[in-house]
Design a protein around this motif. Structure first.
Motif, PDB file in Angstrom:
ATOM      1  N   LEU A   1       0.821  -1.218   0.000  1.00 32.31           N
ATOM      2  CA  LEU A   1       0.000   0.000   0.000  1.00 32.31           C
ATOM      3  C   LEU A   1       0.846   1.257   0.000  1.00 32.31           C
ATOM      4  CD1 LEU A   1      -2.091  -2.165   1.230  1.00 32.31           C
ATOM      5  CD2 LEU A   1      -3.161  -0.191   2.318  1.00 32.31           C
ATOM      6  N   THR A   2       2.026   1.172   0.598  1.00 31.65           N
ATOM      7  CA  THR A   2       2.861   2.354   0.798  1.00 31.65           C
ATOM      8  C   THR A   2       4.310   1.975   0.485  1.00 31.65           C
ATOM      9  OG1 THR A   2       2.935   1.761   3.164  1.00 31.65           O
ATOM     10  CG2 THR A   2       1.358   3.443   2.511  1.00 31.65           C
ATOM     11  N   PRO A   3       5.146   2.966   0.162  1.00 29.52           N
ATOM     12  CA  PRO A   3       6.524   2.649  -0.232  1.00 29.52           C
ATOM     13  C   PRO A   3       7.403   2.272   0.957  1.00 29.52           C
ATOM     14  CG  PRO A   3       6.167   5.027  -0.290  1.00 29.52           C
ATOM     15  CD  PRO A   3       4.830   4.397   0.029  1.00 29.52           C
ATOM     16  N   GLY A   4       8.474   1.575   0.658  1.00 30.53           N
ATOM     17  CA  GLY A   4       9.469   1.295   1.685  1.00 30.53           C
ATOM     18  C   GLY A   4       9.098   0.118   2.557  1.00 30.53           C
ATOM     19  N   PRO A   5       9.894  -0.081   3.620  1.00 29.67           N
ATOM     20  CA  PRO A   5       9.711  -1.244   4.491  1.00 29.67           C
ATOM     21  C   PRO A   5       8.657  -0.999   5.572  1.00 29.67           C
ATOM     22  CG  PRO A   5      11.620  -0.014   5.212  1.00 29.67           C
ATOM     23  CD  PRO A   5      11.079   0.722   4.000  1.00 29.67           C
ATOM     24  N   ASP A   6       7.540  -0.400   5.196  1.00 32.04           N
ATOM     25  CA  ASP A   6       6.524  -0.040   6.197  1.00 32.04           C
ATOM     26  C   ASP A   6       5.867  -1.274   6.791  1.00 32.04           C
ATOM     27  OD1 ASP A   6       7.064   2.507   5.393  1.00 32.04           O
ATOM     28  OD2 ASP A   6       5.023   2.978   4.753  1.00 32.04           O
ATOM     29  N   CYS A   7       5.631  -1.204   8.103  1.00 36.72           N
ATOM     30  CA  CYS A   7       4.762  -2.176   8.755  1.00 36.72           C
ATOM     31  C   CYS A   7       3.329  -1.961   8.291  1.00 36.72           C
ATOM     32  CB  CYS A   7       4.843  -2.000  10.271  1.00 36.72           C
ATOM     33  SG  CYS A   7       4.159  -0.427  10.829  1.00 36.72           S
ATOM     34  N   ASN A   8       2.448  -2.880   8.672  1.00 35.90           N
ATOM     35  CA  ASN A   8       1.017  -2.636   8.489  1.00 35.90           C
ATOM     36  C   ASN A   8       0.613  -1.468   9.386  1.00 35.90           C
ATOM     37  OD1 ASN A   8       0.936  -4.866   6.837  1.00 35.90           O
ATOM     38  ND2 ASN A   8      -0.124  -6.187   8.304  1.00 35.90           N
ATOM     39  N   VAL A   9      -0.111  -0.522   8.817  1.00 34.49           N
ATOM     40  CA  VAL A   9      -0.597   0.645   9.560  1.00 34.49           C
ATOM     41  C   VAL A   9      -2.121   0.588   9.552  1.00 34.49           C
ATOM     42  CG1 VAL A   9      -0.610   3.161   9.713  1.00 34.49           C
ATOM     43  CG2 VAL A   9       1.421   1.967   8.820  1.00 34.49           C
ATOM     44  N   TYR A  10      -2.700   0.627  10.751  1.00 36.11           N
ATOM     45  CA  TYR A  10      -4.145   0.484  10.877  1.00 36.11           C
ATOM     46  C   TYR A  10      -4.773   1.793  11.325  1.00 36.11           C
ATOM     47  CZ  TYR A  10      -2.979  -4.482  10.779  1.00 36.11           C
ATOM     48  OH  TYR A  10      -2.495  -5.723  10.418  1.00 36.11           O
ATOM     49  N   LEU A  11      -5.958   2.077  10.782  1.00 32.37           N
ATOM     50  CA  LEU A  11      -6.761   3.218  11.206  1.00 32.37           C
ATOM     51  C   LEU A  11      -7.984   2.681  11.947  1.00 32.37           C
ATOM     52  CD1 LEU A  11      -7.247   6.369  10.891  1.00 32.37           C
ATOM     53  CD2 LEU A  11      -8.781   5.740   8.994  1.00 32.37           C
ATOM     54  N   ILE A  12      -8.183   3.169  13.167  1.00 29.48           N
ATOM     55  CA  ILE A  12      -9.353   2.797  13.957  1.00 29.48           C
ATOM     56  C   ILE A  12     -10.388   3.904  13.831  1.00 29.48           C
ATOM     57  CG2 ILE A  12     -10.208   2.168  16.252  1.00 29.48           C
ATOM     58  CD1 ILE A  12      -8.060   0.282  15.143  1.00 29.48           C
ATOM     59  N   ASP A  13     -11.599   3.536  13.434  1.00 31.31           N
ATOM     60  CA  ASP A  13     -12.695   4.497  13.338  1.00 31.31           C
ATOM     61  C   ASP A  13     -13.694   4.180  14.446  1.00 31.31           C
ATOM     62  OD1 ASP A  13     -14.774   6.162  12.681  1.00 31.31           O
ATOM     63  OD2 ASP A  13     -15.438   4.959  10.961  1.00 31.31           O
ATOM     64  N   GLY A  14     -13.642   4.989  15.501  1.00 33.25           N
ATOM     65  CA  GLY A  14     -14.564   4.776  16.614  1.00 33.25           C
ATOM     66  C   GLY A  14     -15.869   5.533  16.459  1.00 33.25           C
ATOM     67  N   GLY A  15     -16.033   6.205  15.317  1.00 35.55           N
ATOM     68  CA  GLY A  15     -17.222   7.032  15.114  1.00 35.55           C
ATOM     69  C   GLY A  15     -16.962   8.431  15.646  1.00 35.55           C
TER      70      GLY A  15
END
Ligand SMILES: [Zn+2]
Length: 249
Positions: free
Chosen positions: A20-34
């Motif tokens: 999804l993104t360049p480089g050695p990025d970890c998984n990045v999560y977005l939390i939507d709490g409303g």
């Protein structure tokens, strides 16, 4: 990429193959709490990565300024390298363990193993950890509320010192954001770097296995699982109870 009613994948680079993104990025999560948003981990911060994460967030219709919280699992560069940039882009408060906060305040590339990882070619030769002051500290069991989602910090050292996992309790789900302590099919990521500890990993896996039923397992790299995560955690725990190191990621 929307994963559940409350979780999106907004970053993930070459390690684990998300792309999804360049480089050695970890998984990045977005939390939507409303009405409130949080990021879990920030990728590596290499050129173009924070901007790509931001585009995934806004592409889902969210405003960067609604990201009020950034939670960091551990001090490795692929997880915290983007923290300073994304904190500046969003205005979010950043939370981490005391050890991780100390690494960021000092941009400590020795304790975080960033220097040896760069020397080994895992990070680009020009990769540097951007310092970030003012990170708020999460002690054992501390929780952060993101709208309808409560994120509770669980110390899980082993892959790294000062590593936290986050148990997310949403109205209809219990999910584990496991950083790099345990992965799909009960895999682990032991590395020949300072701070990586097999026995600490074993104790952390036992602790996670004691959390009770978990729906989603959202690790720092590779595959996510949306339901039945307990099976994957228990798979690692079975190895530990037989005095084996669980298989490698
Ligand atoms: Zn790591």
């Amino acid at each position: 990429m929307k994963l559940t009613d409350t979780t999106y994948l907004v970053g993930g680079g070459t390690w684990g193959g998300m792309g999804l993104t360049p480089g050695p990025d970890c998984n990045v999560y977005l939390i939507d709490g409303g009405g409130a948003l949080a990021l879990i981990d920030t990728g590596s911060g290499v050129a173009g990565s924070p901007e790509a994460i931001a585009r995934w967030i806004t592409g889902h219709g969210f405003a960067l300024s609604d990201v009020g919280t950034i939670l960091l699992t551990h001090m490795h560069g692929d997880h915290v390298g983007g923290a300073a940039a994304l904190a500046a882009m969003t205005g979010a408060e950043v939370f981490a363990s005391p050890l991780t906060a100390g690494v960021l305040a000092a941009a400590d590339e020795e304790v975080s193993s960033i220097r040896i990882a760069r020397d080994a070619g895992i990070y680009p030769a020009d990769f540097r950890l951007a310092p970030l002051a003012g990170v708020k500290l999460l002690d054992d069991g501390a929780s952060v509320t993101v709208g309808a989602v409560t994120l509770t910090a669980i110390p899980t050292p082993g892959h790294s010192e000062g590593h936290l996992s986050f148990l997310a309790t949403a109205p209809k789900r219990r999910d584990l954001f496991a950083g790099d302590i345990v992965f799909w099919r009960g895999r682990v990521l032991m590395q020949a770097i300072p701070g990586c500890d097999v026995m600490a990993t074993a104790r952390s896996i036992e602790r996670l296995a004691g959390l009770g039923p978990i729906d989603g397992l959202f690790p720092g790299h590779g595959a996510v699982t949306l339901s039945g995560a307990t099976r994957h955690i228990n798979s690692a725990a079975e190895h530990v109870r037989a005095l084996r190191v669980p298989p490698a990621l």
